[in-house]
Design a protein around this motif. Structure first.
Motif, mmCIF file in Angstrom:
data_model
loop_
_atom_site.group_PDB
_atom_site.id
_atom_site.type_symbol
_atom_site.label_atom_id
_atom_site.label_comp_id
_atom_site.label_asym_id
_atom_site.label_seq_id
_atom_site.Cartn_x
_atom_site.Cartn_y
_atom_site.Cartn_z
ATOM 1 N N ASN A 77 98.322 16.452 59.750
ATOM 2 C CA ASN A 77 99.720 16.003 59.720
ATOM 3 C C ASN A 77 99.983 14.943 60.776
ATOM 4 O O ASN A 77 100.719 13.982 60.546
ATOM 5 C CB ASN A 77 100.665 17.187 59.918
ATOM 6 C CG ASN A 77 100.721 18.098 58.707
ATOM 7 O OD1 ASN A 77 100.230 17.741 57.636
ATOM 8 N ND2 ASN A 77 101.297 19.269 58.860
ATOM 9 N N GLY A 78 99.367 15.117 61.940
ATOM 10 C CA GLY A 78 99.503 14.102 62.991
ATOM 11 C C GLY A 78 98.860 12.797 62.595
ATOM 12 O O GLY A 78 99.403 11.720 62.848
ATOM 13 N N LEU A 79 97.693 12.869 61.932
ATOM 14 C CA LEU A 79 97.012 11.651 61.482
ATOM 15 C C LEU A 79 97.824 10.907 60.427
ATOM 16 O O LEU A 79 97.957 9.683 60.476
ATOM 17 C CB LEU A 79 95.634 11.997 60.896
ATOM 18 C CG LEU A 79 94.519 12.355 61.855
ATOM 19 C CD1 LEU A 79 93.269 12.765 61.073
ATOM 20 C CD2 LEU A 79 94.182 11.170 62.767
ATOM 21 N N VAL A 80 98.362 11.665 59.464
ATOM 22 C CA VAL A 80 99.124 11.042 58.370
ATOM 23 C C VAL A 80 100.361 10.338 58.912
ATOM 24 O O VAL A 80 100.689 9.216 58.515
ATOM 25 C CB VAL A 80 99.524 12.099 57.314
ATOM 26 C CG1 VAL A 80 100.505 11.504 56.313
ATOM 27 C CG2 VAL A 80 98.287 12.620 56.601
ATOM 28 N N ASN A 81 101.028 10.978 59.841
ATOM 29 C CA ASN A 81 102.254 10.389 60.401
ATOM 30 C C ASN A 81 101.976 9.141 61.225
ATOM 31 O O ASN A 81 102.845 8.285 61.386
ATOM 32 C CB ASN A 81 102.980 11.419 61.268
ATOM 33 C CG ASN A 81 103.561 12.548 60.448
ATOM 34 O OD1 ASN A 81 103.851 12.374 59.273
ATOM 35 N ND2 ASN A 81 103.698 13.721 61.048
ATOM 36 N N GLU A 322 85.805 14.277 58.277
ATOM 37 C CA GLU A 322 86.223 13.238 59.227
ATOM 38 C C GLU A 322 87.537 12.628 58.745
ATOM 39 O O GLU A 322 87.588 11.509 58.234
ATOM 40 C CB GLU A 322 85.143 12.160 59.355
ATOM 41 C CG GLU A 322 83.893 12.600 60.076
ATOM 42 C CD GLU A 322 82.943 11.443 60.302
ATOM 43 O OE1 GLU A 322 83.169 10.633 61.225
ATOM 44 O OE2 GLU A 322 81.965 11.341 59.544
ATOM 45 N N TYR A 323 88.615 13.369 58.949
ATOM 46 C CA TYR A 323 89.921 12.969 58.420
ATOM 47 C C TYR A 323 90.362 11.600 58.926
ATOM 48 O O TYR A 323 90.943 10.809 58.169
ATOM 49 C CB TYR A 323 90.973 14.018 58.796
ATOM 50 C CG TYR A 323 90.720 15.384 58.221
ATOM 51 C CD1 TYR A 323 91.068 15.693 56.906
ATOM 52 C CD2 TYR A 323 90.133 16.391 58.990
ATOM 53 C CE1 TYR A 323 90.844 16.955 56.378
ATOM 54 C CE2 TYR A 323 89.908 17.660 58.474
ATOM 55 C CZ TYR A 323 90.261 17.931 57.168
ATOM 56 O OH TYR A 323 90.037 19.182 56.640
ATOM 57 N N SER A 324 90.105 11.308 60.196
ATOM 58 C CA SER A 324 90.565 10.034 60.762
ATOM 59 C C SER A 324 89.894 8.844 60.098
ATOM 60 O O SER A 324 90.443 7.743 60.074
ATOM 61 C CB SER A 324 90.313 10.004 62.273
ATOM 62 O OG SER A 324 88.932 10.145 62.555
#
Length: 346
Positions: A77-81, A322-324
């Protein structure tokens, strides 16, 4: 108990370490590898709190901790935002896709291949083939007094037949008039946009046949949105063997067996929710509906033609993905597909 900045930094360090190494990590190792400005004892206490809050798991007694699905959700959620697309990398992908364009099917298949190569995960893509077809000819043929056969011929030679039940009888001559007008107005248009064209341009001109046209719209929309009209593309299925958590042969069999079931995969992709800001959808571990992929994460994004969603593309892999890296790549390729397809259908 609330997650403060220090707990968040420790959690991010544990997630980062587990994504790279797939091994539990202890407080001493965190202290040595990551400059967090606190002692191993403090880190150990914070890890206990994070475990109590459900963000960490201890797979074995005396072992280090690993992230839970709840931790990945917080991280994602932090990455998406805060995510942004690397335009330089996006431009390179765009060029590769433009070079590969021939048939629409080839473009989408190549997009899935490129995404799998760039991420090292299994890629998936769906495209409603009927929606992407341009109309060449429309004919309505009487079957009996209250039923007609709608025949749509596309520019690629695809023929779509649908039986329509009428509320009233219409003569063969009137059906020919309707057929000629529909061919004139719809020729060159995408089947997926028939509803919009009919409602805006044709129903007004042919109001006396409004009931037939509305029945036609309903049946076509049902056809183009059915699973039978959707094509599934996948690439890099065997990449799952590269991850240590899939050394278990039963887990691998379940994963591959699931991906071989076209109906389940299409249903999973079509039902995967959207982030309202960027049409991105991410399901993590237990959030997935199917038991076979409860240990996986799925990241997808939609691609569009003239503002209408016509398909999805994404990747599936272990929850320690590796979401980022993956999130911006999925977004970039979906945007490239939309851009190229809009040019193609101008």
């Amino acid at each position: 108990m609330k997650i403060d900045e220090r707990k968040l930094k420790i959690l991010q360090a544990i997630i980062h370490n587990y994504i790279i190494n797939a091994e539990p990590i202890g407080s001493r190792t965190i202290s040595k590898k990551y400059d967090l400005g606190v002692s191993p004892a403090t880190i150990r206490n914070e890890m206990s709190d994070l475990e109590e809050l459900g963000y960490l798991l201890q797979p074995h007694t005396s072992a280090g901790r690993i992230p839970s699905n709840k931790a990945y959700r917080l991280y994602v959620n932090g990455l998406v935002n805060n995510s942004h697309i690397d335009t330089k990398k996006g431009n390179k992908v765009d060029k590769k896709l433009i070079e590969s364009i021939g048939q629409i099917e080839e473009l989408i298949e190549n997009s899935a291949s490129i995404l799998s190569k760039l991420t090292n995960y299994t890629s998936l893509a769906i495209a409603p083939q009927l929606k992407l077809s341009k109309i060449k000819h429309v004919q309505i043929v009487p079957v009996d007094e209250m039923r007609v056969l709608l025949v749509i011929v596309t520019e690629s030679g695809m023929v779509k037949n649908t039986i329509l039940r009428l509320d009233r009888s219409i003569s063969k001559e009137q059906l020919n008039i309707i057929s000629n007008l529909l061919t004139e107005k719809l020729k060159g248009k995408l089947i997926g946009h028939i509803g919009d064209v009919l409602q805006v341009k044709i129903i007004k001109d042919m109001y006396e046949f409004k009931d037939i046209l509305e029945s036609l719209i309903k049946n076509i929309n049902k056809s183009v949105n059915s699973k039978e009209s959707v094509e599934l593309y996948s690439n890099g299925i065997t990449k799952i063997f590269d991850f240590p958590e899939y050394n278990n042969i039963d887990r691998v069999k379940a994963f591959i067996s699931f991906l071989e079931n076209k109906d389940n995969v299409i249903e999973m992709l079509m039902n995967n929710g959207f982030n309202s800001m960027n049409n991105l959808a991410i399901t993590i571990g237990e959030e997935n509906s199917y038991e076979e992929i409860k240990n996986c994460s799925l990241i997808t994004a939609t691609y569009k033609v003239n503002g209408k969603t016509i398909g999805k593309i994404g990747v599936i892999g272990p929850t320690r993905m590796e979401y980022s890296k993956v999130i911006p790549l999925v977004q970039s390729i979906s945007l490239d597909l939309s851009r190229i397809l809009n040019k193609y259908f101008e």
